[in-house]
Design a protein around this motif. Structure first.
Motif, PDB file in Angstrom:
ATOM      1  N   VAL A  48       0.890  -1.165   0.000  1.00 10.48           N
ATOM      2  CA  VAL A  48       0.000   0.000   0.000  1.00 10.48           C
ATOM      3  C   VAL A  48       0.924   1.210   0.000  1.00 10.48           C
ATOM      4  O   VAL A  48       1.729   1.391   0.922  1.00 10.48           O
ATOM      5  CB  VAL A  48      -0.919   0.043   1.242  1.00 10.48           C
ATOM      6  CG1 VAL A  48      -1.743   1.328   1.255  1.00 10.48           C
ATOM      7  CG2 VAL A  48      -1.818  -1.174   1.321  1.00 10.48           C
ATOM      8  N   THR A  49       0.843   2.029  -1.025  1.00  9.66           N
ATOM      9  CA  THR A  49       1.733   3.192  -1.156  1.00  9.66           C
ATOM     10  C   THR A  49       1.418   4.252  -0.098  1.00  9.66           C
ATOM     11  O   THR A  49       0.259   4.562   0.164  1.00  9.66           O
ATOM     12  CB  THR A  49       1.576   3.819  -2.559  1.00  9.66           C
ATOM     13  OG1 THR A  49       1.937   2.849  -3.541  1.00  9.66           O
ATOM     14  CG2 THR A  49       2.437   5.058  -2.723  1.00  9.66           C
ATOM     15  N   LEU A  82      -8.295  -6.448   3.949  1.00  5.63           N
ATOM     16  CA  LEU A  82      -8.486  -6.354   2.505  1.00  5.63           C
ATOM     17  C   LEU A  82      -9.710  -7.167   2.127  1.00  5.63           C
ATOM     18  O   LEU A  82      -9.903  -8.271   2.629  1.00  5.63           O
ATOM     19  CB  LEU A  82      -7.260  -6.900   1.768  1.00  5.63           C
ATOM     20  CG  LEU A  82      -5.921  -6.223   2.064  1.00  5.63           C
ATOM     21  CD1 LEU A  82      -4.788  -6.961   1.376  1.00  5.63           C
ATOM     22  CD2 LEU A  82      -5.951  -4.761   1.649  1.00  5.63           C
ATOM     23  N   ARG A  83     -10.524  -6.590   1.226  1.00  2.00           N
ATOM     24  CA  ARG A  83     -11.712  -7.325   0.801  1.00  2.00           C
ATOM     25  C   ARG A  83     -12.144  -6.844  -0.576  1.00  2.00           C
ATOM     26  O   ARG A  83     -12.423  -5.663  -0.772  1.00  2.00           O
ATOM     27  CB  ARG A  83     -12.852  -7.124   1.789  1.00  2.00           C
ATOM     28  CG  ARG A  83     -14.104  -7.946   1.403  1.00  2.00           C
ATOM     29  CD  ARG A  83     -15.234  -7.797   2.386  1.00  2.00           C
ATOM     30  NE  ARG A  83     -15.750  -6.435   2.314  1.00  2.00           N
ATOM     31  CZ  ARG A  83     -16.262  -5.774   3.338  1.00  2.00           C
ATOM     32  NH1 ARG A  83     -16.329  -6.338   4.519  1.00  2.00           N
ATOM     33  NH2 ARG A  83     -16.713  -4.559   3.195  1.00  2.00           N
ATOM     34  N   ALA A  98      -9.225  -3.809  -2.467  1.00  2.00           N
ATOM     35  CA  ALA A  98      -9.694  -2.695  -1.649  1.00  2.00           C
ATOM     36  C   ALA A  98      -9.420  -2.907  -0.165  1.00  2.00           C
ATOM     37  O   ALA A  98      -9.373  -4.039   0.318  1.00  2.00           O
ATOM     38  CB  ALA A  98     -11.198  -2.507  -1.876  1.00  2.00           C
ATOM     39  N   LEU A  99      -9.249  -1.807   0.554  1.00  2.06           N
ATOM     40  CA  LEU A  99      -9.140  -1.836   2.009  1.00  2.06           C
ATOM     41  C   LEU A  99     -10.535  -1.673   2.596  1.00  2.06           C
ATOM     42  O   LEU A  99     -11.161  -0.623   2.438  1.00  2.06           O
ATOM     43  CB  LEU A  99      -8.242  -0.708   2.520  1.00  2.06           C
ATOM     44  CG  LEU A  99      -6.741  -1.001   2.576  1.00  2.06           C
ATOM     45  CD1 LEU A  99      -6.140  -1.063   1.192  1.00  2.06           C
ATOM     46  CD2 LEU A  99      -6.041   0.029   3.428  1.00  2.06           C
ATOM     47  N   ALA A 100     -11.034  -2.720   3.245  1.00  4.46           N
ATOM     48  CA  ALA A 100     -12.318  -2.645   3.926  1.00  4.46           C
ATOM     49  C   ALA A 100     -12.146  -1.982   5.285  1.00  4.46           C
ATOM     50  O   ALA A 100     -13.063  -1.324   5.775  1.00  4.46           O
ATOM     51  CB  ALA A 100     -12.916  -4.040   4.086  1.00  4.46           C
ATOM     52  N   PRO A 128      -5.804   4.692  -0.361  1.00  7.00           N
ATOM     53  CA  PRO A 128      -5.015   3.487  -0.092  1.00  7.00           C
ATOM     54  C   PRO A 128      -5.626   2.254  -0.765  1.00  7.00           C
ATOM     55  O   PRO A 128      -6.841   2.052  -0.703  1.00  7.00           O
ATOM     56  CB  PRO A 128      -5.022   3.368   1.426  1.00  7.00           C
ATOM     57  CG  PRO A 128      -6.082   4.287   1.917  1.00  7.00           C
ATOM     58  CD  PRO A 128      -6.368   5.278   0.850  1.00  7.00           C
ATOM     59  N   HIS A 129      -4.761   1.464  -1.395  1.00  6.17           N
ATOM     60  CA  HIS A 129      -5.196   0.279  -2.142  1.00  6.17           C
ATOM     61  C   HIS A 129      -3.983  -0.604  -2.419  1.00  6.17           C
ATOM     62  O   HIS A 129      -2.846  -0.190  -2.198  1.00  6.17           O
ATOM     63  CB  HIS A 129      -5.854   0.686  -3.470  1.00  6.17           C
ATOM     64  CG  HIS A 129      -4.898   1.351  -4.407  1.00  6.17           C
ATOM     65  ND1 HIS A 129      -4.560   2.684  -4.278  1.00  6.17           N
ATOM     66  CD2 HIS A 129      -4.186   0.870  -5.458  1.00  6.17           C
ATOM     67  CE1 HIS A 129      -3.685   2.996  -5.220  1.00  6.17           C
ATOM     68  NE2 HIS A 129      -3.427   1.918  -5.949  1.00  6.17           N
ATOM     69  N   VAL A 130      -4.243  -1.808  -2.941  1.00  4.17           N
ATOM     70  CA  VAL A 130      -3.177  -2.736  -3.332  1.00  4.17           C
ATOM     71  C   VAL A 130      -3.370  -3.035  -4.822  1.00  4.17           C
ATOM     72  O   VAL A 130      -4.305  -3.734  -5.202  1.00  4.17           O
ATOM     73  CB  VAL A 130      -3.233  -4.047  -2.508  1.00  4.17           C
ATOM     74  CG1 VAL A 130      -2.122  -4.992  -2.942  1.00  4.17           C
ATOM     75  CG2 VAL A 130      -3.145  -3.752  -1.016  1.00  4.17           C
ATOM     76  N   THR A 131      -2.498  -2.506  -5.663  1.00  5.05           N
ATOM     77  CA  THR A 131      -2.612  -2.694  -7.109  1.00  5.05           C
ATOM     78  C   THR A 131      -2.385  -4.154  -7.473  1.00  5.05           C
ATOM     79  O   THR A 131      -1.441  -4.786  -7.000  1.00  5.05           O
ATOM     80  CB  THR A 131      -1.596  -1.809  -7.856  1.00  5.05           C
ATOM     81  OG1 THR A 131      -1.886  -0.435  -7.549  1.00  5.05           O
ATOM     82  CG2 THR A 131      -1.648  -2.027  -9.355  1.00  5.05           C
TER      83      THR A 131
END
Length: 185
Positions: A48-49, A82-83, A98-100, A128-131
């Motif tokens: 997460v950047t 994460l969800r 996505a970050l839940a 915030p996210h995870v590509t």
């Protein structure tokens, strides 16, 4: 973190700061990104950047590390859940996990990281996210959204990392900073 295609000027380093996604989730998501055909999968650890790719004078790295050590000392750990998936399309060709839960913790940490010597304007608002897919054909991006729609993971954030972009195009961790500990390792 995706670096610009232009190389940094002589005497500068391209850095980024991120929350690494721990195992087994980080490796699984990286392998999934690779299976989707994303050429950046092996060059970018799953994260997460907090600070996107930023050029800094090589001589300023010590000051940057001091700043990050101070940031870490003043922050507490938090939980990320994460969800599912999301996308920034059509604005940006990105599919992400996505970050839940934990977005607020990431936002606080990101604001602190991007202060002082790392203060800069962002092209887009921080999200915030995870590509998991970037600049791939639409059908592959659609497949990523569907295949990871049921993805779930939970973990405690206890550290963040300073990464450096190598001449070979690979992002490598330079130093970890433990939250609340006042030091890097």
């Amino acid at each position: 973190m995706v670096a610009d295609t232009a190389s940094p000027a002589a005497g500068t380093r391209t850095i980024g700061v991120a929350v690494p996604i721990p195992e087994p989730y980080g490796g699984w998501l990286q392998r999934t990104r690779e299976a989707l055909g994303d050429p950046l999968a092996r060059a970018i650890p799953t994260h997460v950047t907090l600070l996107p790719p930023t050029d800094v004078p090589a001589g300023d790295l010590g000051c940057v590390e001091d700043h990050l050590r101070s940031v870490a000392a003043g922050q507490r750990g938090f939980r990320i859940r994460l969800r599912g998936t999301g996308t920034f399309r059509p604005v940006s060709p990105v599919v992400f996990v996505a970050l839940a839960d934990g977005a607020g913790g990431c936002e606080r940490l990101q604001a602190a990281v991007m202060s002082g010597p790392l203060a800069r304007a962002l092209t887009f608002p921080y999200h915030p996210h995870v590509t998991i897919a970037h600049h791939l054909p639409d059908e592959v991006m659609d497949r990523a959204v569907k295949e990871l729609a049921d993805f779930r993971a939970e973990f405690e954030v206890r550290r963040f990392a300073l990464y450096e972009h190598g001449a070979d195009g690979v992002w490598r961790p330079r130093r970890d900073f433990v939250l609340g500990a006042g030091g890097g390792r």
